[in-house]
Design an enzyme around this catalytic site. Sequence first.
Site, PDB file in Angstrom:
ATOM      1  N   CYS A 113      -2.079   6.501   7.083  1.00 52.09           N
ATOM      2  CA  CYS A 113      -1.461   7.305   6.007  1.00 52.09           C
ATOM      3  C   CYS A 113      -2.479   8.094   5.183  1.00 52.09           C
ATOM      4  CB  CYS A 113      -0.647   6.407   5.090  1.00 52.09           C
ATOM      5  SG  CYS A 113       0.591   5.478   6.008  1.00 52.09           S
ATOM      6  N   HIS A 258       1.338   9.897  -1.269  1.00 54.65           N
ATOM      7  CA  HIS A 258       1.842   9.575   0.061  1.00 54.65           C
ATOM      8  C   HIS A 258       3.244   8.983  -0.089  1.00 54.65           C
ATOM      9  CE1 HIS A 258       2.477   7.949   3.923  1.00 54.65           C
ATOM     10  NE2 HIS A 258       2.271   6.695   3.573  1.00 54.65           N
ATOM     11  N   ASN A 288       8.737   7.992   5.814  1.00 54.69           N
ATOM     12  CA  ASN A 288       7.274   7.983   5.799  1.00 54.69           C
ATOM     13  C   ASN A 288       6.769   8.696   7.062  1.00 54.69           C
ATOM     14  OD1 ASN A 288       4.554   7.360   5.911  1.00 54.69           O
ATOM     15  ND2 ASN A 288       4.810   5.191   5.452  1.00 54.69           N
TER      16      ASN A 288
HETATM   17  N1  ACO Z   1      17.669  -3.973   6.613  1.00 54.02           N
HETATM   18  C1  ACO Z   1      18.217  -5.083   6.112  1.00 54.02           C
HETATM   19  N2  ACO Z   1      17.513  -6.180   5.829  1.00 54.02           N
HETATM   20  C2  ACO Z   1      16.190  -6.135   6.082  1.00 54.02           C
HETATM   21  C3  ACO Z   1      15.556  -5.011   6.621  1.00 54.02           C
HETATM   22  C4  ACO Z   1      16.352  -3.896   6.895  1.00 54.02           C
HETATM   23  N3  ACO Z   1      15.850  -2.758   7.411  1.00 54.02           N
HETATM   24  N4  ACO Z   1      14.237  -5.277   6.740  1.00 54.02           N
HETATM   25  C5  ACO Z   1      14.058  -6.512   6.304  1.00 54.02           C
HETATM   26  N5  ACO Z   1      15.221  -7.047   5.909  1.00 54.02           N
HETATM   27  C6  ACO Z   1      15.503  -8.365   5.368  1.00 54.02           C
HETATM   28  C7  ACO Z   1      14.389  -9.351   5.628  1.00 54.02           C
HETATM   29  O1  ACO Z   1      14.529  -9.919   6.907  1.00 54.02           O
HETATM   30  C8  ACO Z   1      14.609 -10.355   4.527  1.00 54.02           C
HETATM   31  O2  ACO Z   1      15.636 -11.221   4.909  1.00 54.02           O
HETATM   32  P1  ACO Z   1      15.564 -12.797   4.526  1.00 54.02           P
HETATM   33  O3  ACO Z   1      15.516 -12.832   3.032  1.00 54.02           O
HETATM   34  O4  ACO Z   1      16.827 -13.313   5.117  1.00 54.02           O
HETATM   35  O5  ACO Z   1      14.327 -13.292   5.180  1.00 54.02           O
HETATM   36  C9  ACO Z   1      15.135  -9.512   3.366  1.00 54.02           C
HETATM   37  O6  ACO Z   1      15.579  -8.284   3.959  1.00 54.02           O
HETATM   38  C10 ACO Z   1      14.103  -9.214   2.302  1.00 54.02           C
HETATM   39  O7  ACO Z   1      12.917  -8.811   2.963  1.00 54.02           O
HETATM   40  P2  ACO Z   1      11.635  -8.457   2.154  1.00 54.02           P
HETATM   41  O8  ACO Z   1      10.535  -8.104   3.106  1.00 54.02           O
HETATM   42  O9  ACO Z   1      11.385  -9.506   1.113  1.00 54.02           O
HETATM   43  O10 ACO Z   1      12.135  -7.155   1.411  1.00 54.02           O
HETATM   44  P3  ACO Z   1      11.376  -6.320   0.360  1.00 54.02           P
HETATM   45  O11 ACO Z   1      12.189  -6.234  -0.850  1.00 54.02           O
HETATM   46  O12 ACO Z   1       9.945  -6.734   0.241  1.00 54.02           O
HETATM   47  O13 ACO Z   1      11.368  -4.887   1.029  1.00 54.02           O
HETATM   48  C11 ACO Z   1      10.004  -3.406   2.341  1.00 54.02           C
HETATM   49  C12 ACO Z   1      10.847  -4.673   2.329  1.00 54.02           C
HETATM   50  C13 ACO Z   1      10.867  -2.248   1.949  1.00 54.02           C
HETATM   51  C14 ACO Z   1       9.455  -3.172   3.740  1.00 54.02           C
HETATM   52  C15 ACO Z   1       8.879  -3.601   1.339  1.00 54.02           C
HETATM   53  O14 ACO Z   1       8.174  -4.792   1.566  1.00 54.02           O
HETATM   54  C16 ACO Z   1       7.921  -2.462   1.345  1.00 54.02           C
HETATM   55  O15 ACO Z   1       8.258  -1.349   1.056  1.00 54.02           O
HETATM   56  N6  ACO Z   1       6.673  -2.728   1.625  1.00 54.02           N
HETATM   57  C17 ACO Z   1       5.700  -1.657   1.719  1.00 54.02           C
HETATM   58  C18 ACO Z   1       5.659  -1.250   3.115  1.00 54.02           C
HETATM   59  C19 ACO Z   1       5.383   0.189   3.297  1.00 54.02           C
HETATM   60  O16 ACO Z   1       5.498   1.001   2.458  1.00 54.02           O
HETATM   61  N7  ACO Z   1       5.006   0.464   4.504  1.00 54.02           N
HETATM   62  C20 ACO Z   1       4.798   1.809   4.877  1.00 54.02           C
HETATM   63  C21 ACO Z   1       3.679   1.939   5.766  1.00 54.02           C
HETATM   64  S1  ACO Z   1       2.169   1.671   4.995  1.00 54.02           S
HETATM   65  C22 ACO Z   1       1.942   2.904   4.075  1.00 54.02           C
HETATM   66  O17 ACO Z   1       2.410   3.969   4.339  1.00 54.02           O
HETATM   67  C23 ACO Z   1       1.247   2.578   2.865  1.00 54.02           C
END
Ligand code: ACO
Length: 331
Positions: A113, A258, A288
């Site tokens: 990124c 980003h 993204n």
């Molecule tokens: N749809 C529905 N449920 C989902 C999905 C989905 N697409 N993905 C995960 N879940 C579920 C999980 O399995 C989990 O279920 P559980 O509680 O039964 O185990 C629940 O949702 C909560 O999952 P978390 O990972 O705790 O959710 P969180 O609120 O942390 O959000 C997310 C997840 C959006 C990925 C978050 O962690 C995030 O944004 N992290 C940053 C990642 C990022 O930005 N990556 C981009 C690439 S890196 C970069 O560009 C910097």
Amino acid sequence: MSRSCIAGIGSYVPPRVVRNDELAQLMSTSDEWIRTRTGIGERRFADAGVYCSDLALEASRNALEDAGMTAHDLDFIIFATISPDHHFPGTGCFLQAKLGIESIGCLDVRNQCTGFLYGMAVGDAFIRSGMYRNILVVGAEVHSSALDFTDEGRDVAVLFGDGAAAVVMTPTQDPRRGILHSELHADGRFTKALFMSVWDISRKPFMTPEVFQTREIWPKMDGRSVSKNAVTKLGELVEDTLHAGGVDPLDVKYVIPHQANLRINELLAERLKFPPGKFLSNIEKYGNTTAASIPLLLDETYRTGKIERGDLLLLIAVGSGFTWASSLLRW
Ligand code: ACO
């Protein structure tokens, strides 16, 4: 010594719009879950047969047109991507041929990124040293071929989209323009927090049928760790960059962050006490797009007439590696 500036900018996204509801037909997710946690409403996916260099070609043509140049005016190409056309040679070489030019150097940047900002910093150094004049810096991705559209991959698959954007960098003597300061950082202790293990050169041979069976071909992410690191590192980065550039936060017209997650950027803006509207976003439309994300947002902002000559802009990114980077510039 002259500074480098952006002489032209352009972008291109594939026409196919994929809304959250369409993904919800492939895996257990929903528009509500994706929107509330990420801010994403839709993204673009390239059709089969379309390469990263194809998207980059359209974006580059638009950037060259904006700069009033042709591809023959270019002295060097810097291509940032994590979804190259092939493992080798670099996608910059494919783009160079598609632009109908030859002989000028092409450098691929594989920095996730932050790839575009790493590329701009390299271009800036080449221009300030006098080594090259007109440098094309491209960020482009075709993520849609390498996402796991099942429940096991849903945490990553809903985040990413395809797209491309490019700038033409040139020297400037205009004191109102140019890059004032760049920062480039990495912390390799977190290489596996967002990671794709499919290409493992320690394996002999590097690719086996088990790679498919064990689902190693898909990216894996520790979302919480990525999220926490992003807010911390971006906060430090903004403060360090403004300090090094000798500018007041109030003088920054826009922060172009980003587009990883709307929640990350909103939390960051709140922590830094930046007024609403200063942190720009287009994640709702594109998700993204990794190396393309910052120039895509910059191009949209420019084309809607929101930026004027001399405006102070702060470009910031964090990504897999972990890596983080910034560019402080006057438009
Ligand atoms: N749809 C529905 N449920 C989902 C999905 C989905 N697409 N993905 C995960 N879940 C579920 C999980 O399995 C989990 O279920 P559980 O509680 O039964 O185990 C629940 O949702 C909560 O999952 P978390 O990972 O705790 O959710 P969180 O609120 O942390 O959000 C997310 C997840 C959006 C990925 C978050 O962690 C995030 O944004 N992290 C940053 C990642 C990022 O930005 N990556 C981009 C690439 S890196 C970069 O560009 C910097």
